[in-house]
Design a protein around this motif. Structure first.
Motif, PDB file in Angstrom:
ATOM      1  N   GLY A   1       1.038  -1.387  -0.202  1.00 23.60           N
ATOM      2  CA  GLY A   1       0.122  -0.039   0.174  1.00 23.60           C
ATOM      3  C   GLY A   1       1.007   1.447   0.067  1.00 23.60           C
ATOM      4  N   LEU A   2       1.668   1.103   0.967  1.00 19.19           N
ATOM      5  CA  LEU A   2       3.229   2.417   1.043  1.00 19.19           C
ATOM      6  C   LEU A   2       3.984   2.300  -0.454  1.00 19.19           C
ATOM      7  CD1 LEU A   2       4.242   2.218   4.254  1.00 19.19           C
ATOM      8  CD2 LEU A   2       2.427   4.069   3.571  1.00 19.19           C
ATOM      9  N   LYS A   3       3.750   1.664  -1.765  1.00 21.26           N
ATOM     10  CA  LYS A   3       4.789   1.540  -2.540  1.00 21.26           C
ATOM     11  C   LYS A   3       3.413   2.381  -3.444  1.00 21.26           C
ATOM     12  CE  LYS A   3       7.334  -0.669  -5.598  1.00 21.26           C
ATOM     13  NZ  LYS A   3       8.797  -1.696  -5.390  1.00 21.26           N
ATOM     14  N   ALA A   4       2.478   1.665  -3.838  1.00 23.52           N
ATOM     15  CA  ALA A   4       1.700   2.568  -4.457  1.00 23.52           C
ATOM     16  C   ALA A   4       0.882   3.577  -4.110  1.00 23.52           C
ATOM     17  CB  ALA A   4       0.017   1.410  -4.682  1.00 23.52           C
ATOM     18  N   LEU A   5       0.095   4.608  -2.864  1.00 27.59           N
ATOM     19  CA  LEU A   5       0.542   5.439  -2.907  1.00 27.59           C
ATOM     20  C   LEU A   5       1.575   7.028  -3.049  1.00 27.59           C
ATOM     21  CD1 LEU A   5      -1.638   4.437   0.926  1.00 27.59           C
ATOM     22  CD2 LEU A   5      -2.287   5.994  -1.475  1.00 27.59           C
ATOM     23  N   ALA A   6       2.965   6.105  -2.382  1.00 30.97           N
ATOM     24  CA  ALA A   6       3.964   6.955  -2.861  1.00 30.97           C
ATOM     25  C   ALA A   6       3.938   7.098  -4.094  1.00 30.97           C
ATOM     26  CB  ALA A   6       4.893   6.682  -2.180  1.00 30.97           C
TER      27      ALA A   6
ATOM     28  N   GLN B   1       1.448  16.356  -2.129  1.00 28.09           N
ATOM     29  CA  GLN B   1      -0.382  16.275  -1.723  1.00 28.09           C
ATOM     30  C   GLN B   1      -0.309  14.522  -1.617  1.00 28.09           C
ATOM     31  OE1 GLN B   1      -1.265  19.161  -0.268  1.00 28.09           O
ATOM     32  NE2 GLN B   1       1.093  19.648  -1.266  1.00 28.09           N
ATOM     33  N   ASP B   2      -1.286  14.481  -0.895  1.00 26.66           N
ATOM     34  CA  ASP B   2      -2.037  13.016  -0.853  1.00 26.66           C
ATOM     35  C   ASP B   2      -3.223  12.662  -2.106  1.00 26.66           C
ATOM     36  OD1 ASP B   2      -1.892  12.376   2.227  1.00 26.66           O
ATOM     37  OD2 ASP B   2      -3.230  14.101   2.251  1.00 26.66           O
ATOM     38  N   VAL B   3      -3.170  11.063  -2.551  1.00 27.41           N
ATOM     39  CA  VAL B   3      -3.257  11.080  -3.572  1.00 27.41           C
ATOM     40  C   VAL B   3      -4.481   9.355  -2.927  1.00 27.41           C
ATOM     41  CG1 VAL B   3      -3.442   9.336  -5.107  1.00 27.41           C
ATOM     42  CG2 VAL B   3      -1.728  11.414  -5.525  1.00 27.41           C
ATOM     43  N   ILE B   4      -5.462   9.570  -2.448  1.00 24.36           N
ATOM     44  CA  ILE B   4      -6.466   8.497  -2.680  1.00 24.36           C
ATOM     45  C   ILE B   4      -6.335   7.905  -3.057  1.00 24.36           C
ATOM     46  CG2 ILE B   4      -8.257   8.275  -1.288  1.00 24.36           C
ATOM     47  CD1 ILE B   4      -8.096  11.148  -0.587  1.00 24.36           C
ATOM     48  N   ILE B   5      -6.672   6.292  -2.766  1.00 26.14           N
ATOM     49  CA  ILE B   5      -6.641   4.856  -4.293  1.00 26.14           C
ATOM     50  C   ILE B   5      -8.609   4.306  -4.413  1.00 26.14           C
ATOM     51  CG2 ILE B   5      -6.392   3.513  -5.249  1.00 26.14           C
ATOM     52  CD1 ILE B   5      -3.908   3.855  -4.396  1.00 26.14           C
TER      53      ILE B   5
ATOM     54  N   ILE C   1      -5.207   6.226   7.758  1.00 21.63           N
ATOM     55  CA  ILE C   1      -5.360   5.112   7.082  1.00 21.63           C
ATOM     56  C   ILE C   1      -4.112   4.038   6.776  1.00 21.63           C
ATOM     57  CG2 ILE C   1      -6.799   3.636   5.996  1.00 21.63           C
ATOM     58  CD1 ILE C   1      -7.057   1.427   8.136  1.00 21.63           C
ATOM     59  N   ASN C   2      -4.342   5.489   5.625  1.00 22.59           N
ATOM     60  CA  ASN C   2      -2.761   5.511   4.064  1.00 22.59           C
ATOM     61  C   ASN C   2      -1.655   5.890   4.989  1.00 22.59           C
ATOM     62  OD1 ASN C   2      -5.076   6.332   1.135  1.00 22.59           O
ATOM     63  ND2 ASN C   2      -5.192   4.531   2.759  1.00 22.59           N
ATOM     64  N   GLY C   3      -1.831   6.578   5.863  1.00 21.77           N
ATOM     65  CA  GLY C   3      -0.849   6.857   6.023  1.00 21.77           C
ATOM     66  C   GLY C   3       0.612   6.031   6.832  1.00 21.77           C
ATOM     67  N   LYS C   4       0.060   4.379   7.178  1.00 29.15           N
ATOM     68  CA  LYS C   4       0.846   3.069   7.390  1.00 29.15           C
ATOM     69  C   LYS C   4       0.306   2.042   6.403  1.00 29.15           C
ATOM     70  CE  LYS C   4       0.065   3.472  12.436  1.00 29.15           C
ATOM     71  NZ  LYS C   4      -0.339   2.641  13.293  1.00 29.15           N
ATOM     72  N   GLY C   5      -0.444   2.284   5.025  1.00 28.96           N
ATOM     73  CA  GLY C   5      -0.706   1.662   3.637  1.00 28.96           C
ATOM     74  C   GLY C   5      -2.072   1.071   3.802  1.00 28.96           C
TER      75      GLY C   5
ATOM     76  N   ALA D   1      -8.697  -3.564  -3.100  1.00 26.71           N
ATOM     77  CA  ALA D   1      -8.083  -3.897  -4.766  1.00 26.71           C
ATOM     78  C   ALA D   1      -6.712  -4.985  -5.280  1.00 26.71           C
ATOM     79  CB  ALA D   1      -8.155  -3.257  -5.613  1.00 26.71           C
ATOM     80  N   THR D   2      -6.273  -5.602  -3.636  1.00 29.00           N
ATOM     81  CA  THR D   2      -5.411  -6.214  -3.212  1.00 29.00           C
ATOM     82  C   THR D   2      -4.744  -6.404  -5.016  1.00 29.00           C
ATOM     83  OG1 THR D   2      -5.800  -6.983  -1.710  1.00 29.00           O
ATOM     84  CG2 THR D   2      -3.644  -7.660  -2.220  1.00 29.00           C
ATOM     85  N   ASN D   3      -4.707  -7.134  -6.086  1.00 26.94           N
ATOM     86  CA  ASN D   3      -4.312  -7.801  -7.224  1.00 26.94           C
ATOM     87  C   ASN D   3      -4.299  -5.903  -7.828  1.00 26.94           C
ATOM     88  OD1 ASN D   3      -5.276  -9.962  -5.306  1.00 26.94           O
ATOM     89  ND2 ASN D   3      -3.883 -10.548  -7.265  1.00 26.94           N
ATOM     90  N   MET D   4      -5.250  -5.301  -8.450  1.00 28.37           N
ATOM     91  CA  MET D   4      -4.947  -3.776  -8.950  1.00 28.37           C
ATOM     92  C   MET D   4      -3.760  -3.657  -8.319  1.00 28.37           C
ATOM     93  SD  MET D   4      -6.623  -4.275 -11.461  1.00 28.37           S
ATOM     94  CE  MET D   4      -7.232  -1.971 -11.274  1.00 28.37           C
ATOM     95  N   LEU D   5      -3.322  -2.954  -7.106  1.00 31.42           N
ATOM     96  CA  LEU D   5      -1.893  -2.186  -6.898  1.00 31.42           C
ATOM     97  C   LEU D   5      -1.317  -3.255  -7.387  1.00 31.42           C
ATOM     98  CD1 LEU D   5      -3.465  -1.528  -2.934  1.00 31.42           C
ATOM     99  CD2 LEU D   5      -4.057  -0.117  -5.073  1.00 31.42           C
ATOM    100  N   TYR D   6      -1.019  -4.092  -7.109  1.00 30.89           N
ATOM    101  CA  TYR D   6       0.217  -5.112  -7.398  1.00 30.89           C
ATOM    102  C   TYR D   6       0.555  -4.737  -9.451  1.00 30.89           C
ATOM    103  CZ  TYR D   6       0.781  -8.369  -3.771  1.00 30.89           C
ATOM    104  OH  TYR D   6       1.029  -9.353  -2.870  1.00 30.89           O
ATOM    105  N   GLY D   7      -0.686  -4.867 -10.141  1.00 30.25           N
ATOM    106  CA  GLY D   7      -0.497  -3.985 -11.406  1.00 30.25           C
ATOM    107  C   GLY D   7      -0.298  -2.600 -11.115  1.00 30.25           C
TER     108      GLY D   7
END
Length: 395
Positions: free
Chosen positions: A42-47, A57-61, A237-241, A248-254
């Motif tokens: 999660g942290l890698k995707a958000l960053a 700034q913040d990005v929300i998924i 909660i995004n602050g911790k990933g 959508a876990t697998n979409m985050l992998y992609g």
């Protein structure tokens, strides 16, 4: 139905073809979305998405289509009865306006002819007339997917500043992000909306809001009743990933893989590649003796080219012939331009040969459908490609 041999050419302006690397990433086994491994993902995707939006700034998924991210953008900073200023660049600008109205927002439309992006001067005039500062937001579409026109977002921000107006700048970059340049922080955008299935080269299914500090503050003190779309719940909660509900876990992998691919090429190279292929496509259209819908120089999209059909000829009938005989999908005309235009997508995982193959299919389909045109469009595109360096390759 019989099997159609060969590669299908998906040349609509999104969803775009998904690269094999991204498909392989998505195919990984699902993991515990509350476990430590997911927090790292999660942290890698958000960053990573911050680098694509070019923001600190913040990005929300969200697990949603781009339409969901539209609603999130509106619901967090506006309440019923608020005024917003929007610009009619095409079908999707119109849909965003209709959504605002359904939510009880008073949406004022600056009329457009669907042949260019938003006009900053007109926006400035409307804001100067709003001396009471009742307009809470200006909403523009960065890349209008229905027409192939780009709005000059940086110029819109300058117009707002020149008018001395405090409205938020909200931008739909669903089809623009990761294909043409977008600079959230530098251009002073407050809320940006995007989706996974365009320049990010993913299947449909996740969407994004990039949010400025000013917009977050507006959301704390304003907005509508909301739960699923609430930014504050996400940011905490995004602050911790992690996410407040099942992501959508697998979409985050992609997504992480797609971001890596974009940076391996280099974002500036990605944008230059899209502009070069778009120019080659427009060269083909001109050689066919057809007309591009976008008629304002500098507003032409690197994502897609919308082509006007000759009078009396059906764009939908032509597209059906193209699909049947050459296994190529082209974008349809929408609402005001339904059956009057077709759209050639040239975004995402595409190179010179992909484009030349697609344009060959279009040229053969024009003949098959009996559409009046001149020969030589593919040759004109090839000549353009041969005469212009391929970014990142011919340097």
């Amino acid at each position: 139905m019989t099997h159609v041999f060969g590669r299908h050419f998906l040349q609509i302006p999104g969803p775009s073809p998904v690269p094999d690397r991204v498909l392989r990433a998505i195919s990984q086994q699902v993991i515990d979305h509350r476990g430590p491994e997911f927090g790292e993902l999660g942290l890698k995707a958000l960053a990573g998405m911050k680098t694509i939006f070019k923001t600190q700034q913040d990005v929300i998924i969200y697990p949603s289509s781009g339409t969901g991210a539209w609603e999130a953008a509106l619901a967090n900073v506006l309440k019923e009865g608020d005024r917003v200023l929007m610009y009619e660049t095409g079908h999707f600008a119109t849909l965003w306006k209709k959504m605002a109205e359904k939510l009880g927002v008073r949406a004022e439309f600056i009329g457009g002819d669907w042949r260019s992006g938003a006009d900053p001067d007109q926006i400035e005039q409307h804001l100067r007339a709003d001396s009471a500062h009742e307009i809470k937001a200006v909403c523009v579409v960065h890349n209008e997917t229905s027409t192939g026109s780009v709005s000059p977002v940086a110029d819109v921000r300058r117009a707002m500043d020149a008018a001395g107006h405090p409205a938020l700048l909200m931008v739909d970059t669903i089809s623009g992000l990761a294909s043409i340049d977008f600079r959230f922080d530098e251009w002073g955008v407050d809320v940006a909306v995007s989706g996974s299935q365009k320049g990010l080269m993913l299947p449909p299914g996740i969407s994004f809001n990039a949010v400025s500090g000013k917009a977050l503050e507006a959301a704390r003190n304003n907005g509508m009743r909301r739960s699923y779309w609430d930014w504050q719940e996400m940011v905490e909660i995004n602050g911790k990933g992690y996410f407040p509900y099942t992501p959508a876990t697998n979409m985050l992998y992609g997504l992480v893989e797609a971001i890596d691919m974009l940076h391996e090429e280099g974002l500036d190279t990605v944008f230059a590649r899209h502009q070069r292929l778009a120019a080659a496509t427009r060269a083909a259209v001109r050689a066919w003796g057809l007309e591009v819908l976008c008629n304002r120089q500098g507003h032409e999209s690197g994502v897609l080219t919308t082509v006007m059909m000759p009078e009396g000829h059906s764009a939908d009938a032509f597209r059906a012939q193209a699909l049947r005989h050459y296994n190529i999908s082209l974008g349809s005309g929408l609402s005001k331009v339904a059956d009057k235009v077709f759209r050639i997508g040239h975004l995402g995982d595409i190179n010179d040969l992909t484009l030349v193959g697609a344009l060959s299919g279009v040229e053969m389909a024009l003949s098959k459908a009996g559409v009046p045109h001149e020969k030589g469009g593919v040759a004109a595109a090839m000549a353009h490609l041969e005469s212009t360096p391929a970014p990142g390759i011919d340097a």
